[in-house]
Design a protein around this motif. Structure first.
Motif, PDB file in Angstrom:
ATOM      1  N   GLN A 145       1.112  -1.169  -0.080  1.00  0.00           N
ATOM      2  CA  GLN A 145      -0.056  -0.018  -0.086  1.00  0.00           C
ATOM      3  C   GLN A 145       0.760   1.105   0.098  1.00  0.00           C
ATOM      4  OE1 GLN A 145      -2.504  -0.277   3.451  1.00  0.00           O
ATOM      5  NE2 GLN A 145      -3.919  -2.084   2.502  1.00  0.00           N
ATOM      6  N   GLN A 147       3.818   1.514  -1.168  1.00  0.00           N
ATOM      7  CA  GLN A 147       4.585   1.675  -2.343  1.00  0.00           C
ATOM      8  C   GLN A 147       3.484   2.284  -3.508  1.00  0.00           C
ATOM      9  OE1 GLN A 147       6.266  -2.103  -3.436  1.00  0.00           O
ATOM     10  NE2 GLN A 147       7.946  -1.881  -1.958  1.00  0.00           N
ATOM     11  N   GLY A 148       2.228   1.716  -3.302  1.00  0.00           N
ATOM     12  CA  GLY A 148       1.250   2.136  -4.250  1.00  0.00           C
ATOM     13  C   GLY A 148       0.805   3.673  -4.049  1.00  0.00           C
ATOM     14  N   LYS A 151       3.742   5.641  -5.639  1.00  0.00           N
ATOM     15  CA  LYS A 151       3.675   5.498  -6.986  1.00  0.00           C
ATOM     16  C   LYS A 151       2.481   6.744  -7.574  1.00  0.00           C
ATOM     17  CE  LYS A 151       3.285   2.416 -10.871  1.00  0.00           C
ATOM     18  NZ  LYS A 151       3.207   1.163 -11.318  1.00  0.00           N
ATOM     19  N   GLU A 152       1.406   6.663  -6.701  1.00  0.00           N
ATOM     20  CA  GLU A 152       0.411   7.532  -7.245  1.00  0.00           C
ATOM     21  C   GLU A 152       0.716   9.093  -6.997  1.00  0.00           C
ATOM     22  OE1 GLU A 152      -3.079   6.491  -4.887  1.00  0.00           O
ATOM     23  OE2 GLU A 152      -3.334   4.273  -5.995  1.00  0.00           O
TER      24      GLU A 152
END
Length: 308
Positions: A145, A147-148, A151-152
């Motif tokens: 989560q 890392q996501g 990235k977002e």
């Protein structure tokens, strides 16, 4: 089936089976099972380190060892020593009490008890493993989560930068189009006035007075404006989109030539010449060294860039 295989099938630990077989000199299944049951609470010794009961002194009839603190009777000194380590008891004495061998019923009960303990231990270990797996899974999901989210955030920043770049490009394009359109209109007026003058000259009529175009509002050459900046649109004879840039009004046309040369390899500083479209004029080398104010280009002007 061998004695070892039979004992393994009953659920005993391999190391305890090996200990029992060594201790009983492989006398058979029953002696090995008796040894396992009688020493269930003892740690398995290393090979060659099995404890041996001390010989009873001559004339003595001691058949067991008794704990003076709790009254428990043990078959051997090794078993008593293990009891001392586990409970902290220190007072022991020899006893004539003989420990009777376990009956078949007691062996079965002991075996059932050991199997129950083993099953409980395995169940507890299984629960602990499941707990560890759930904790690891939570850590893995949390890391995913995080890392996501990173990235977002990076994608959002890139999108914002791209949108701002496109907006700036659109504004520059609109400004350039407006400047080109204004220059086209000025050229049209100039051609119309020239045609009117030529017609009047042919007909012998008085020369018409030309309407002052928007570009004529620009100060004449040699005069300066109070505006500290000069916005130039530079049209290239090699084609392509016009160059649009705002210069300090005290910059010279040589500075403008350096800018053009840095933007298009078809030009060099020494080869660039500039001309204005209205009024039509080509700036000399001496005028190239004058400021934009002195050349009457402030606050804005359209130039044609040629290469000699």
């Amino acid at each position: 089936m061998s004695d070892k295989e039979t004992l393994l099938g009953m659920g005993f630990a391999p190391e305890r089976i090996e200990w029992a077989l060594r201790a009983t000199k492989r006398a058979g299944l029953q002696p090995a099972m008796d040894h396992i049951l009688e020493n269930a609470d003892k740690p398995v010794p290393e090979v060659g380190d099995e404890d041996v009961e001390e010989p009873v002194p001559e004339g003595a009839e001691a058949k067991s060892i008794k704990c003076s603190e709790c009254g428990k009777v043990f078959r051997s000194q090794a078993t008593a020593g293990f009891h001392a380590e586990r409970t902290g008891h220190e007072e022991f004495e020899e006893s004539t009490e003989e420990i009777k061998p376990l009956t078949e019923e007691e062996k079965k009960e002991k075996l059932a008890e050991l199997r129950e303990k083993l099953a409980a231990k395995r169940a507890a270990q299984s629960k602990e493993n499941e707990k560890d797996q759930r904790a690891n899974e939570m850590i893995r999901r949390k890391a995913g989560q995080d890392q996501g989210a990173i990235k977002e955030q990076m994608q959002a920043k890139e999108l914002a930068k791209d949108a701002e770049r496109k907006r700036q490009e659109k504004l520059e394009d609109q400004r350039a189009r407006a400047a080109v359109k204004a220059q086209i209109e000025a050229d049209k007026r100039e051609r119309a006035e020239k045609a009117a003058r030529e017609k009047a000259a042919r007909d012998g009529a008085p020369m018409p007075v030309a309407a002052a175009p928007a570009a004529a509002a620009r100060p004449a050459a040699g005069k300066s404006s109070d505006n500290p900046e000069t916005r130039l649109q530079i049209r290239l004879h090699v084609g392509g989109a016009p160059l649009v840039k705002t210069f300090p009004s005290d910059n010279t046309l040589v500075d403008v030539a350096e800018f053009v040369a840095s933007q298009n390899l078809a030009y060099t500083v020494d080869s660039v010449t500039f001309a204005s479209t209205f009024p039509r004029k080509t700036f000399s080398r001496d005028e190239m060294r004058k400021t934009l104010k002195d050349n009457g280009l402030t606050p804005s002007a359209v130039l044609m860039a040629n290469s000699t």
